[in-house]
Write an enzyme that holds these catalytic residues in place. Structure first.
Site, PDB file in Angstrom:
ATOM      1  N   ASP A 126       0.839  -1.199   0.000  1.00  0.00           N
ATOM      2  CA  ASP A 126       0.000   0.000   0.000  1.00  0.00           C
ATOM      3  C   ASP A 126       0.873   1.249   0.000  1.00  0.00           C
ATOM      4  OD1 ASP A 126      -2.322   1.523   0.009  1.00  0.00           O
ATOM      5  OD2 ASP A 126      -2.535   1.469   2.185  1.00  0.00           O
ATOM      6  N   CYS A 187     -23.498  -0.843  -0.378  1.00  0.00           N
ATOM      7  CA  CYS A 187     -22.375   0.020   0.002  1.00  0.00           C
ATOM      8  C   CYS A 187     -22.662   1.475  -0.341  1.00  0.00           C
ATOM      9  CB  CYS A 187     -21.090  -0.457  -0.669  1.00  0.00           C
ATOM     10  SG  CYS A 187     -21.148  -0.528  -2.481  1.00  0.00           S
ATOM     11  N   CYS A 234     -12.812   4.277   8.141  1.00  0.00           N
ATOM     12  CA  CYS A 234     -14.234   3.926   8.078  1.00  0.00           C
ATOM     13  C   CYS A 234     -14.354   2.548   7.450  1.00  0.00           C
ATOM     14  CB  CYS A 234     -15.002   4.959   7.263  1.00  0.00           C
ATOM     15  SG  CYS A 234     -16.765   4.593   7.089  1.00  0.00           S
ATOM     16  N   CYS A 237     -18.591   0.744   4.146  1.00  0.00           N
ATOM     17  CA  CYS A 237     -18.888   0.155   2.831  1.00  0.00           C
ATOM     18  C   CYS A 237     -18.377  -1.274   2.726  1.00  0.00           C
ATOM     19  CB  CYS A 237     -18.361   1.036   1.702  1.00  0.00           C
ATOM     20  SG  CYS A 237     -16.568   1.141   1.587  1.00  0.00           S
TER      21      CYS A 237
END
Length: 308
Positions: A126, A187, A234, A237
């Protein structure tokens, strides 16, 4: 056994959820990425503009590399019921910084590649100008869902994507060709800030994860009350996605377990800390990225959002 089969076995031995091999041909979504940037959907993440050329032409990321070995790393944790005065921290951020832990294990796979003849085995977790989701789809590991996340059948999407760019001409996997989202829009409907401009297209300027991690200024007033109690990242979703509801399995990796170090029911938790204490407690976690000042901001906003 073939080298490709040996690679799959080694990746499984190291604990990765899945492993595939992709070519480094030009990104087939390059024009869409340019359009996304042009609309300002990347927010203040200007590094995406600087990285655009290499993201669109991954063969230019590491000169001499011809393949990407792509791996998935499960980080899912079951979430205990939260009471009404408790803010939330994304699952992946409750333990060690995954960049360090994940990349160290990708490097182990890279070392294995060198024993099989590779002279290049550059790891990314990442990080860097790597189009991870594009390469993962190309490596046959899943499809990109309406929440813009990579989804894998039988697994879901609670995983990190890592890659090794190598000069070893491994046989590539067939790309994943089927979108299994169907007519589901859970989502999109669940996002408190309506951050999806359209299915699969995220406007970072409205995304709670972006606002609580990457965004350095004060969070815009209209969005504060829509944070739904999230103080870092978060998971919404992902949480509502049927593929996760059915298939997400808790990780057994100690590095990703919840340390219990974050008091999510104390509005003044970060206010009482100084920089030295914050670094000592969270310097090896994802919370290091926003830092103490922004975690104070996030807590104030998150508690406000659950009390409004």
């Amino acid at each position: 056994m073939s080298l490709r089969s040996d690679l799959a076995q080694e990746a499984e031995r190291l604990g990765f959820v899945a492993c595939g091999v992709a070519t480094l041909d030009p990104n087939t979504h390059g024009q869409l990425f340019d359009a996304w940037l042009a609309k300002g959907y990347g927010g203040t993440m200007r590094y995406l503009n600087r990285q655009a050329k290499k993201r669109k032409r991954p063969a230019e990321i590491v000169p001499g590399a011809v393949r990407a070995v792509v791996v998935l790393e499960n980080y899912y944790l079951e979430d205990p019921p939260a009471h009404s005065r408790q803010v939330r921290i994304a699952r992946y951020a409750r333990g060690r910084d995954y960049h360090r832990h994940f990349r160290a294990r990708i490097d182990q796979l890279g070392a294995w590649l060198t024993t099989r003849g590779a002279t290049i085995a550059h790891s990314y977790a990442d990080s860097g100008p790597v189009p991870e989701r594009e390469l993962a789809v190309r490596a046959g590991l899943g499809w990109i869902g309406k929440n813009a996340m990579l989804l894998r059948p039988g697994v879901g999407s609670f995983f990190f994507i890592g890659s090794l760019l190598t000069d070893l001409p491994l046989e590539p996997d067939p790309p994943f060709a089927t979108d299994h989202c169907g007519s589901c829009t859970r989502c999109l409907e669940a996002c408190p800030t309506d951050a999806f401009a359209e299915p699969g297209v995220l406007d970072a300027n409205k995304c709670i994860a972006y606002l609580t991690i990457e965004y350095k200024a004060e969070i815009p007033e209209p969005l504060v009350d829509q944070l739904a109690g999230w103080a870092f990242g978060c998971d919404i979703c992902n949480e509502v996605c049927p593929w996760n509801v059915r298939f997400a399995t808790p990780t057994d990796d100690p590095a990703y377990q919840d340390r219990g170090a974050i008091a999510t029911d104390d509005p003044a938790f970060f206010e009482r800390m100084d920089e030295a204490e914050f670094t000592a407690r969270f310097g090896d976690t994802p919370l290091e990225r926003p830092g103490l000042v922004r975690m104070r901001r996030n807590y104030a906003n998150a508690f406000r959002s659950i009390s409004s």
